[in-house]
Design an enzyme around this catalytic site. Structure first.
Site, PDB file in Angstrom:
ATOM      1  N   THR A  20       0.831  -1.212   0.000  1.00 30.51           N
ATOM      2  CA  THR A  20       0.000   0.000   0.000  1.00 30.51           C
ATOM      3  C   THR A  20       0.861   1.256   0.000  1.00 30.51           C
ATOM      4  OG1 THR A  20      -1.762  -1.139   1.177  1.00 30.51           O
ATOM      5  CG2 THR A  20      -1.761   1.257   1.323  1.00 30.51           C
ATOM      6  N   TYR A  79      12.335  -2.224  -5.905  1.00 27.93           N
ATOM      7  CA  TYR A  79      11.994  -3.253  -4.913  1.00 27.93           C
ATOM      8  C   TYR A  79      12.270  -4.645  -5.469  1.00 27.93           C
ATOM      9  CZ  TYR A  79      10.119  -0.180  -1.374  1.00 27.93           C
ATOM     10  OH  TYR A  79      10.022   0.753  -0.389  1.00 27.93           O
ATOM     11  N   GLY A 155     -12.743  11.084   9.130  1.00 29.97           N
ATOM     12  CA  GLY A 155     -12.020  12.143   9.835  1.00 29.97           C
ATOM     13  C   GLY A 155     -10.680  11.670  10.346  1.00 29.97           C
ATOM     14  N   GLU A 161      -5.960  14.212   4.609  1.00 25.95           N
ATOM     15  CA  GLU A 161      -4.921  14.367   3.583  1.00 25.95           C
ATOM     16  C   GLU A 161      -5.557  14.547   2.199  1.00 25.95           C
ATOM     17  OE1 GLU A 161      -2.287  10.999   4.096  1.00 25.95           O
ATOM     18  OE2 GLU A 161      -1.113  12.057   5.618  1.00 25.95           O
ATOM     19  N   ARG A 178     -18.333  12.163  11.382  1.00 27.78           N
ATOM     20  CA  ARG A 178     -19.480  11.837  12.233  1.00 27.78           C
ATOM     21  C   ARG A 178     -19.374  12.400  13.653  1.00 27.78           C
ATOM     22  NH1 ARG A 178     -18.627   5.299  13.125  1.00 27.78           N
ATOM     23  NH2 ARG A 178     -16.514   5.373  13.940  1.00 27.78           N
ATOM     24  N   ARG A 184      -9.406  11.945  15.773  1.00 23.40           N
ATOM     25  CA  ARG A 184      -9.454  11.358  17.111  1.00 23.40           C
ATOM     26  C   ARG A 184      -8.092  10.747  17.432  1.00 23.40           C
ATOM     27  NH1 ARG A 184     -11.348   6.407  18.769  1.00 23.40           N
ATOM     28  NH2 ARG A 184     -12.183   5.900  16.719  1.00 23.40           N
ATOM     29  N   GLY A 241     -11.565   4.130   7.411  1.00 21.96           N
ATOM     30  CA  GLY A 241     -10.810   3.080   8.076  1.00 21.96           C
ATOM     31  C   GLY A 241     -10.445   1.922   7.158  1.00 21.96           C
ATOM     32  N   ASP A 282       0.185  -4.076   9.072  1.00 23.02           N
ATOM     33  CA  ASP A 282      -1.218  -3.671   9.280  1.00 23.02           C
ATOM     34  C   ASP A 282      -2.113  -4.840   9.688  1.00 23.02           C
ATOM     35  OD1 ASP A 282      -0.387  -1.224   8.366  1.00 23.02           O
ATOM     36  OD2 ASP A 282      -1.823  -1.082   6.716  1.00 23.02           O
ATOM     37  N   THR A 290       4.099   2.691   7.966  1.00 23.45           N
ATOM     38  CA  THR A 290       5.179   1.958   7.295  1.00 23.45           C
ATOM     39  C   THR A 290       6.396   1.734   8.206  1.00 23.45           C
ATOM     40  OG1 THR A 290       4.439   2.781   5.178  1.00 23.45           O
ATOM     41  CG2 THR A 290       6.724   2.046   5.291  1.00 23.45           C
ATOM     42  N   GLU A 420      12.768  26.810  15.504  1.00 23.76           N
ATOM     43  CA  GLU A 420      13.428  27.353  16.703  1.00 23.76           C
ATOM     44  C   GLU A 420      12.422  27.652  17.816  1.00 23.76           C
ATOM     45  OE1 GLU A 420      15.270  31.303  16.396  1.00 23.76           O
ATOM     46  OE2 GLU A 420      14.070  31.692  14.617  1.00 23.76           O
TER      47      GLU A 420
HETATM   48  P1  NDP Z   1      -8.514   6.055  10.442  1.00 27.45           P
HETATM   49  O1  NDP Z   1      -8.786   4.878  11.295  1.00 27.45           O
HETATM   50  O2  NDP Z   1      -7.366   6.941  10.756  1.00 27.45           O
HETATM   51  O3  NDP Z   1      -9.822   6.960  10.360  1.00 27.45           O
HETATM   52  C1  NDP Z   1     -11.047   6.437  10.007  1.00 27.45           C
HETATM   53  C2  NDP Z   1     -12.070   7.549  10.109  1.00 27.45           C
HETATM   54  O4  NDP Z   1     -13.316   7.092   9.602  1.00 27.45           O
HETATM   55  C3  NDP Z   1     -12.296   8.007  11.540  1.00 27.45           C
HETATM   56  O5  NDP Z   1     -12.471   9.397  11.541  1.00 27.45           O
HETATM   57  C4  NDP Z   1     -13.577   7.268  11.913  1.00 27.45           C
HETATM   58  O6  NDP Z   1     -14.339   7.964  12.857  1.00 27.45           O
HETATM   59  C5  NDP Z   1     -14.301   7.272  10.594  1.00 27.45           C
HETATM   60  N1  NDP Z   1     -15.261   6.167  10.480  1.00 27.45           N
HETATM   61  C6  NDP Z   1     -15.043   4.859  10.730  1.00 27.45           C
HETATM   62  N2  NDP Z   1     -16.154   4.142  10.506  1.00 27.45           N
HETATM   63  C7  NDP Z   1     -17.100   5.013  10.115  1.00 27.45           C
HETATM   64  C8  NDP Z   1     -18.470   4.873   9.760  1.00 27.45           C
HETATM   65  N3  NDP Z   1     -19.065   3.691   9.773  1.00 27.45           N
HETATM   66  N4  NDP Z   1     -19.152   5.979   9.415  1.00 27.45           N
HETATM   67  C9  NDP Z   1     -18.552   7.184   9.402  1.00 27.45           C
HETATM   68  N5  NDP Z   1     -17.256   7.374   9.729  1.00 27.45           N
HETATM   69  C10 NDP Z   1     -16.540   6.299  10.088  1.00 27.45           C
HETATM   70  O7  NDP Z   1      -8.429   5.442   8.990  1.00 27.45           O
HETATM   71  P2  NDP Z   1      -7.917   5.992   7.610  1.00 27.45           P
HETATM   72  O8  NDP Z   1      -8.731   5.253   6.632  1.00 27.45           O
HETATM   73  O9  NDP Z   1      -7.902   7.481   7.552  1.00 27.45           O
HETATM   74  O10 NDP Z   1      -6.411   5.511   7.588  1.00 27.45           O
HETATM   75  C11 NDP Z   1      -6.023   4.199   7.978  1.00 27.45           C
HETATM   76  C12 NDP Z   1      -4.688   4.226   8.627  1.00 27.45           C
HETATM   77  O11 NDP Z   1      -3.673   4.374   7.667  1.00 27.45           O
HETATM   78  C13 NDP Z   1      -4.469   5.383   9.599  1.00 27.45           C
HETATM   79  O12 NDP Z   1      -4.996   5.128  10.869  1.00 27.45           O
HETATM   80  C14 NDP Z   1      -2.970   5.494   9.625  1.00 27.45           C
HETATM   81  O13 NDP Z   1      -2.454   4.619  10.602  1.00 27.45           O
HETATM   82  C15 NDP Z   1      -2.571   5.046   8.233  1.00 27.45           C
HETATM   83  N6  NDP Z   1      -2.201   6.218   7.431  1.00 27.45           N
HETATM   84  C16 NDP Z   1      -1.067   6.913   7.755  1.00 27.45           C
HETATM   85  C17 NDP Z   1      -0.701   8.034   7.062  1.00 27.45           C
HETATM   86  C18 NDP Z   1       0.504   8.802   7.459  1.00 27.45           C
HETATM   87  O14 NDP Z   1       1.357   8.260   8.144  1.00 27.45           O
HETATM   88  N7  NDP Z   1       0.624  10.076   7.073  1.00 27.45           N
HETATM   89  C19 NDP Z   1      -1.478   8.506   5.911  1.00 27.45           C
HETATM   90  C20 NDP Z   1      -2.656   7.723   5.662  1.00 27.45           C
HETATM   91  C21 NDP Z   1      -2.986   6.612   6.387  1.00 27.45           C
HETATM   92  P3  NDP Z   1     -14.091   7.835  14.449  1.00 27.45           P
HETATM   93  O15 NDP Z   1     -12.850   8.607  14.745  1.00 27.45           O
HETATM   94  O16 NDP Z   1     -15.316   8.484  15.018  1.00 27.45           O
HETATM   95  O17 NDP Z   1     -13.986   6.389  14.749  1.00 27.45           O
END
Ligand code: NDP
Length: 430
Positions: A20, A79, A155, A161, A178, A184, A241, A282, A290, A420
């Site tokens: 990924t 790779y 969120g 991003e 939501r 969070r 997620g 993951d 990563t 700084e």
């Molecule tokens: P996250 O778990 O970070 O966020 C998922 C979001 O979706 C949360 O805001 C969650 O809300 C919301 N959500 C989950 N289920 C529902 C639902 N049924 N209805 C509405 N909203 C929902 O997942 P991502 O997909 O953004 O990213 C996955 C992971 O990938 C990250 O956690 C991170 O570890 C990694 N990542 C890292 C990056 C980096 O290092 N820069 C960049 C991109 C990804 P709630 O908070 O209320 O649960």
């Protein structure tokens, strides 16, 4: 690493080398973030004396995607060569575990002493009417054309991003989350500051809002929100997620235990409930980053084929969110520190970075330190602003070494930089 230690290793890959991160994650995302920043740089140029007629500036999305694809293919090649040079056999296909020591790919069966599951994760779209028309980050990286408007649902990291990328490229972007405040798990000041900055950059950020249903004719989307109102847009992307990618591996038949969240259960040494099978990345539900997966792999390789030593350390994992502005964070949030029983002093600074003075840009920067009153140790460092990821990496070294606030104070600043500020915040706000 294992092959270099003398093990005979084969890797089974069904999609693309690099997973990924390299193909539909960190790397192409960062290239898109760079691309989306260029618009602001062009706008800022006038304040520095450059005559850039903005009405003659245009952006071509297919060019960005094509150039990104070329770069990713180059990395796939690197790779592949790294693996081949180390003596690893690459098997293209989908693997199923036939028993505790054999893997089947197509018609072929391979017998081995150790099997490591590193299949990663996959985006999840909530089960709502019309979900088939909703895109995920996977498709966004190959989108043929940019719409005029887009809705990003979620969120977390990916939602903020992509909202920044789309808005930076001129798409009217709405972000729906939501809960009361997105991101969070991050420090509350960081979350609020980021929401305000994103709004100032033109993203329509809506909290307490989620999607109930979507209808699409392939060009337009009619989005039904939880309050019954409707939004019309050109694209809906879910960043709600990711789940562990374990289907079809045959784990249940082998007795490999999964957790309630669907991740492969492992002990501290990545051992699953079946002795010859290990898992990491993951798929085991540790932070989906990563560098975490890489560090786990180094520990596992050393334990299996090196001196048998090595432990994974999950303390002080620095992380950056490449939203606009960037977030960089390491250590405890203020809330986590208080919950853990620390008496804390909070140092916080908000300012307009120097680069924005001549350009007239109003973007601001936030820096925050969470310090333990008793030991003077810096427990958390948080930043929102340009280059937050670059700045936080250095802070992470200091914090890993147990740096105190007094040591931050006795460190000379590099002038003039934003960084700084981290060594010149003298008065606690609380
Ligand atoms: P996250 O778990 O970070 O966020 C998922 C979001 O979706 C949360 O805001 C969650 O809300 C919301 N959500 C989950 N289920 C529902 C639902 N049924 N209805 C509405 N909203 C929902 O997942 P991502 O997909 O953004 O990213 C996955 C992971 O990938 C990250 O956690 C991170 O570890 C990694 N990542 C890292 C990056 C980096 O290092 N820069 C960049 C991109 C990804 P709630 O908070 O209320 O649960």
């Amino acid at each position: 690493m294992s092959a270099q230690r003398g093990a005979r290793v084969a890797i089974v890959e069904s999609r693309y080398l690099g997973g990924t991160c390299v193909n539909v994650g960190c790397v192409p995302k960062k290239l898109f973030v760079y691309g989306s920043h260029v618009g602001e740089d062009l706008e800022d140029a006038a304040g520095y004396g450059w005559n850039v007629p903005l009405d003659q500036v245009s952006f071509d999305w297919p060019t960005l995607v094509a150039n990104k694809n070329t770069e990713i293919e180059r990395l796939n090649g690197i790779y592949g060569r790294l693996l081949e040079n180390a003596g690893v056999t690459i098997i293209e296909g989908t693997a199923t575990l036939a028993d505790a020591n054999s893997v089947v790919v197509g018609e072929q069966s391979y017998t081995t002493g150790h099997i490591t599951i590193a299949t990663g994760s996959w985006p999840v779209i909530p089960d709502i009417p019309g979900k088939e028309s909703i895109l995920t980050s996977n498709e966004m990286f190959y989108l043929p054309q940019l719409p005029r408007q887009a809705v990003v649902w979620g969120g977390g990291y990916i939602a903020v991003e992509f909202a920044g990328i789309l808005a930076g490229l001129g798409v009217e972007t709405t972000l729906l989350y939501r809960g009361e405040l997105f991101l969070r798990g991050f420090d509350d000041d960081v979350r609020e500051f980021t929401a305000n900055e994103m709004r100032r950059k033109g993203v329509d950020v809506r909290f307490g809002t989620t999607i109930e249903a979507v209808e699409s004719d392939g060009t337009y989307y009619d989005v039904t929100l939880n309050d019954g109102s409707h939004l019309t847009t050109g694209l809906v992307m879910a960043a709600t997620g990711r789940r562990a990618l374990v289907e079809g591996l045959g784990l249940e038949a082998l007795g490999v235990k999964l957790s309630r969240s669907g991740h492969v259960e492992v002990d501290d040494h990545f051992q699953t409930s079946v002795p010859s099978i290990t898992a990491l990345g993951d798929v085991i539900g540790t932070p989906q980053l990563t560098p975490v997966a890489l560090a786990q792999a180094m520990v596992l390789s050393r334990r299996l084929f090196g001196d048998g030593q090595g432990e994974m350390d999950y303390n002080c994992i620095p992380t950056a969110v490449f939203c606009q502005p960037n977030i960089g964070t390491v250590g405890l949030t203020e809330a986590e520190a208080k919950e853990a029983g620390h008496q804390v002093s909070i140092y916080r600074s908000e300012f307009r970075p120097m680069k924005n003075t001549l350009s007239g840009r109003q973007d601001r920067c936030l820096m925050k330190l969470v310090v333990d009153k008793e030991s003077d140790k810096v427990l958390g460092a948080h930043m929102v602003g340009p280059d937050a990821g670059e700045i936080t990496q250095g802070l992470a070294v200091a914090m890993k070494a147990g740096a105190t606030k007094a040591q931050f104070d006795s460190t000379l600043g590099i002038h003039p930089t934003s960084a700084e500020e981290f060594v010149t915040m003298r008065e606690p706000v609380t």
